[in-house]
Each structure stands twice: as C-alpha cells, then as structure tokens.
Design a protein around this motif. Structure first.
Motif, PDB file in Angstrom:
ATOM      1  N   LEU A  11     -13.350  -4.047   1.662  1.00 23.96           N
ATOM      2  CA  LEU A  11     -11.998  -4.185   1.122  1.00 23.96           C
ATOM      3  C   LEU A  11     -11.202  -5.238   1.894  1.00 23.96           C
ATOM      4  N   LEU A  12     -11.403  -5.303   3.195  1.00 24.95           N
ATOM      5  CA  LEU A  12     -10.699  -6.315   3.991  1.00 24.95           C
ATOM      6  C   LEU A  12     -11.143  -7.721   3.617  1.00 24.95           C
ATOM      7  N   ARG A  13     -12.412  -7.865   3.279  1.00 26.36           N
ATOM      8  CA  ARG A  13     -12.861  -9.175   2.808  1.00 26.36           C
ATOM      9  C   ARG A  13     -12.171  -9.538   1.492  1.00 26.36           C
ATOM     10  N   VAL A 150       6.055 -12.977  -2.734  1.00 26.46           N
ATOM     11  CA  VAL A 150       5.550 -11.608  -2.806  1.00 26.46           C
ATOM     12  C   VAL A 150       4.996 -11.327  -4.201  1.00 26.46           C
ATOM     13  N   GLY A 151       5.674 -11.838  -5.229  1.00 28.05           N
ATOM     14  CA  GLY A 151       5.164 -11.667  -6.581  1.00 28.05           C
ATOM     15  C   GLY A 151       3.811 -12.331  -6.768  1.00 28.05           C
ATOM     16  N   MET A 152       3.637 -13.514  -6.154  1.00 25.06           N
ATOM     17  CA  MET A 152       2.356 -14.210  -6.238  1.00 25.06           C
ATOM     18  C   MET A 152       1.255 -13.412  -5.568  1.00 25.06           C
ATOM     19  N   LEU A 153       1.578 -12.792  -4.428  1.00 24.78           N
ATOM     20  CA  LEU A 153       0.596 -11.968  -3.730  1.00 24.78           C
ATOM     21  C   LEU A 153       0.051 -10.881  -4.644  1.00 24.78           C
ATOM     22  N   LYS A 154       0.929 -10.237  -5.389  1.00 28.67           N
ATOM     23  CA  LYS A 154       0.494  -9.166  -6.295  1.00 28.67           C
ATOM     24  C   LYS A 154      -0.170  -9.727  -7.547  1.00 28.67           C
ATOM     25  N   GLU A 155       0.250 -10.921  -7.968  1.00 27.37           N
ATOM     26  CA  GLU A 155      -0.297 -11.513  -9.182  1.00 27.37           C
ATOM     27  C   GLU A 155      -1.733 -11.978  -8.999  1.00 27.37           C
ATOM     28  N   THR A 156      -2.183 -12.132  -7.755  1.00 31.03           N
ATOM     29  CA  THR A 156      -3.578 -12.534  -7.534  1.00 31.03           C
ATOM     30  C   THR A 156      -4.555 -11.505  -8.081  1.00 31.03           C
ATOM     31  N   GLU A 166     -11.443 -10.610  -5.084  1.00 34.32           N
ATOM     32  CA  GLU A 166     -10.259 -10.340  -4.275  1.00 34.32           C
ATOM     33  C   GLU A 166     -10.116  -8.823  -4.125  1.00 34.32           C
ATOM     34  N   LEU A 167      -8.949  -8.354  -3.751  1.00 31.40           N
ATOM     35  CA  LEU A 167      -8.800  -6.949  -3.386  1.00 31.40           C
ATOM     36  C   LEU A 167      -9.059  -6.008  -4.555  1.00 31.40           C
ATOM     37  N   LEU A 168      -8.469  -6.276  -5.705  1.00 29.20           N
ATOM     38  CA  LEU A 168      -8.668  -5.395  -6.851  1.00 29.20           C
ATOM     39  C   LEU A 168     -10.115  -5.400  -7.305  1.00 29.20           C
ATOM     40  N   ARG A 169     -10.710  -6.576  -7.386  1.00 26.72           N
ATOM     41  CA  ARG A 169     -12.108  -6.688  -7.804  1.00 26.72           C
ATOM     42  C   ARG A 169     -13.021  -5.959  -6.816  1.00 26.72           C
ATOM     43  N   SER A 170     -12.721  -6.037  -5.535  1.00 24.06           N
ATOM     44  CA  SER A 170     -13.517  -5.317  -4.535  1.00 24.06           C
ATOM     45  C   SER A 170     -13.460  -3.815  -4.785  1.00 24.06           C
ATOM     46  N   TYR A 185      -8.155   3.126  -5.456  1.00 20.71           N
ATOM     47  CA  TYR A 185      -6.907   2.575  -5.987  1.00 20.71           C
ATOM     48  C   TYR A 185      -5.744   2.830  -5.032  1.00 20.71           C
ATOM     49  N   ILE A 186      -5.693   4.017  -4.450  1.00 18.15           N
ATOM     50  CA  ILE A 186      -4.645   4.307  -3.469  1.00 18.15           C
ATOM     51  C   ILE A 186      -4.817   3.422  -2.238  1.00 18.15           C
ATOM     52  N   GLY A 187      -6.066   3.236  -1.819  1.00 20.55           N
ATOM     53  CA  GLY A 187      -6.336   2.411  -0.645  1.00 20.55           C
ATOM     54  C   GLY A 187      -5.865   0.977  -0.829  1.00 20.55           C
ATOM     55  N   ILE A 188      -6.165   0.355  -1.981  1.00 18.79           N
ATOM     56  CA  ILE A 188      -5.741  -1.034  -2.167  1.00 18.79           C
ATOM     57  C   ILE A 188      -4.238  -1.123  -2.412  1.00 18.79           C
ATOM     58  N   ALA A 189      -3.652  -0.061  -2.999  1.00 18.66           N
ATOM     59  CA  ALA A 189      -2.194  -0.057  -3.153  1.00 18.66           C
ATOM     60  C   ALA A 189      -1.513  -0.111  -1.790  1.00 18.66           C
ATOM     61  N   VAL A 190      -2.036   0.663  -0.851  1.00 16.21           N
ATOM     62  CA  VAL A 190      -1.491   0.647   0.509  1.00 16.21           C
ATOM     63  C   VAL A 190      -1.673  -0.735   1.142  1.00 16.21           C
ATOM     64  N   MET A 191      -2.822  -1.348   0.917  1.00 20.19           N
ATOM     65  CA  MET A 191      -3.082  -2.664   1.503  1.00 20.19           C
ATOM     66  C   MET A 191      -2.142  -3.724   0.914  1.00 20.19           C
ATOM     67  N   TYR A 192      -1.917  -3.674  -0.407  1.00 22.90           N
ATOM     68  CA  TYR A 192      -0.961  -4.597  -1.016  1.00 22.90           C
ATOM     69  C   TYR A 192       0.434  -4.371  -0.437  1.00 22.90           C
ATOM     70  N   TRP A 193       0.809  -3.106  -0.276  1.00 22.09           N
ATOM     71  CA  TRP A 193       2.138  -2.788   0.259  1.00 22.09           C
ATOM     72  C   TRP A 193       2.286  -3.315   1.679  1.00 22.09           C
TER      73      TRP A 193
END
Length: 214
Positions: A11-13, A150-156, A166-170, A185-193
C-alpha cells in the motif's frame, strides 16, 4: 485490520505513486495555468480565444474522460503512452485549467496602482509582472492553490482505470486477492487523510510565512 498491516509495504508503494503523480501534475499544471492566465490577460486576441476555449473545454468535461482520452484515445493516432505518463499529462492539463482561473483572479486582485508605479519607474510590462505583480499575486493565489493541490491528491484515484498501481488500485488488487473489502478501503482512506492533512499543514505554514513577509 491485520491484513492491512501485513500488506502495508504494498500500500505504501501505491501511496508513493499517488504522491509522485500528484507532485508532477501540480508542477506542470502550475506552468500551464500561469501561461494560460497570462495569455488571457496580456496575449493577443487569438491567444486569448485559444486560452478561453481550453479552459471552457477542460472545466466542462470530467477528468475521468480526459484521462481515458489521453491513454486510450491517442492510440488511434499512433500515440501510445505509458500509464503514469498518460496520467500525469491528463491531470496536468486538467489542473492547469483550474489554476489558470486562480492565477487570473489573483493577478487582477493586485491594485492597478502597482502596475502604474512600475511603469513610472521605467519597467516594461513583463518586468513589472515578474518583479511586482506576480509575487503579490502568488500570495493571494496560495490558499485556493492549496485546495486545488489537495483535490488533485484525491483525484489521482481516477487513474486506477488505466492500470496505474496508485493507492486505490493497490487496494483493489489486495481485495481481489483476499476477498475482503472494508479493511483495505478504510486503510487507504486513512492514508489519503494523512497525506491531505500533511499538505494542508504545510500550506498553512507557507501562508503564515508569506503573511509575515508582507
């Protein structure tokens, strides 16, 4: 959540690619946005019309459509791009349109007397823009630029549709492997946050520093 911790490296990758695409897209988007804003404000009418058309089309179409056009559509014309390259190009073009409006508004918010004073001191238009107007406009534009960043970060997350890991695909790949949804899903939500909060904190620090400087 044990599965998330066991696969934290994977996930970090994905988070690394998310950050890489975000930073590259914002860098090129800043260049595009500034160029388009100056074209609309100071360019001859053909360039102004071209800039207005670009902003209208990009802001009026979904980012996801722009991504698939760059990655899949250009193949019809013999242009084949790697997933990350296509992602950066598409997102740079997208964010550039939004940043151009931010820059244009910020430049217009600088008092006109500043430009007149620059002319009175013997500066050319471009010298005045570079030395007087743009530094002040940057301070005005920084808060909305931060929101765009910040919007771009989430839009990736959208680039997962063109196989960028990327993070979602991982997370999706891990879900397909373990047949478990919610922990990843909770894990990547925390990472995005966490990433969004870190960028917001950094931008607030930059705003305070610029405010003290002025």
């Amino acid at each position: 959540m044990d599965l998330v911790f066991d696969n934290a490296g994977f996930l970090l990758r994905g988070a690394y690619y998310t950050l890489l695409i975000t930073l590259l897209s914002m860098f090129f988007g800043l260049l595009i946005g500034l160029a388009v804003a100056l074209m609309r404000l100071r360019g001859p009418w053909p360039l102004r019309a071209l800039a207005r058309g670009y902003v209208s089309v990009i802001r009026g179409t979904p980012a996801l459509v722009q991504i698939v056009i760059v990655y899949y559509g250009l193949v019809d014309y013999g242009i084949t791009l790697g997933p990350i390259t296509a992602a950066v190009i598409a997102l740079s073009i997208n964010v550039g349109a939004f940043l151009s409006e931010t820059f244009r508004g910020a430049i217009q918010a600088v008092p006109k007397g500043q430009l007149e004073a620059a002319y009175a001191s013997g500066m050319t238009t471009w010298q005045a823009m570079r030395r007087i107007i743009l530094p002040q406009a940057a301070r005005i534009a920084l808060p909305p630029m931060g929101n765009t960043f910040v919007g771009m970060l989430k839009e990736t997350s959208l680039v997962s549709v063109i196989t960028v890991t990327e993070l979602l695909r991982s997370a999706q790949l891990l879900i397909a492997q373990y047949y478990v949804n919610m922990p990843f899903y909770i894990g990547i939500a925390v990472m995005y946050w966490v990433m969004s909060t870190a960028f917001t904190t950094l931008l607030h620090a930059m705003e305070r520093r610029l405010a003290r400087a002025y």
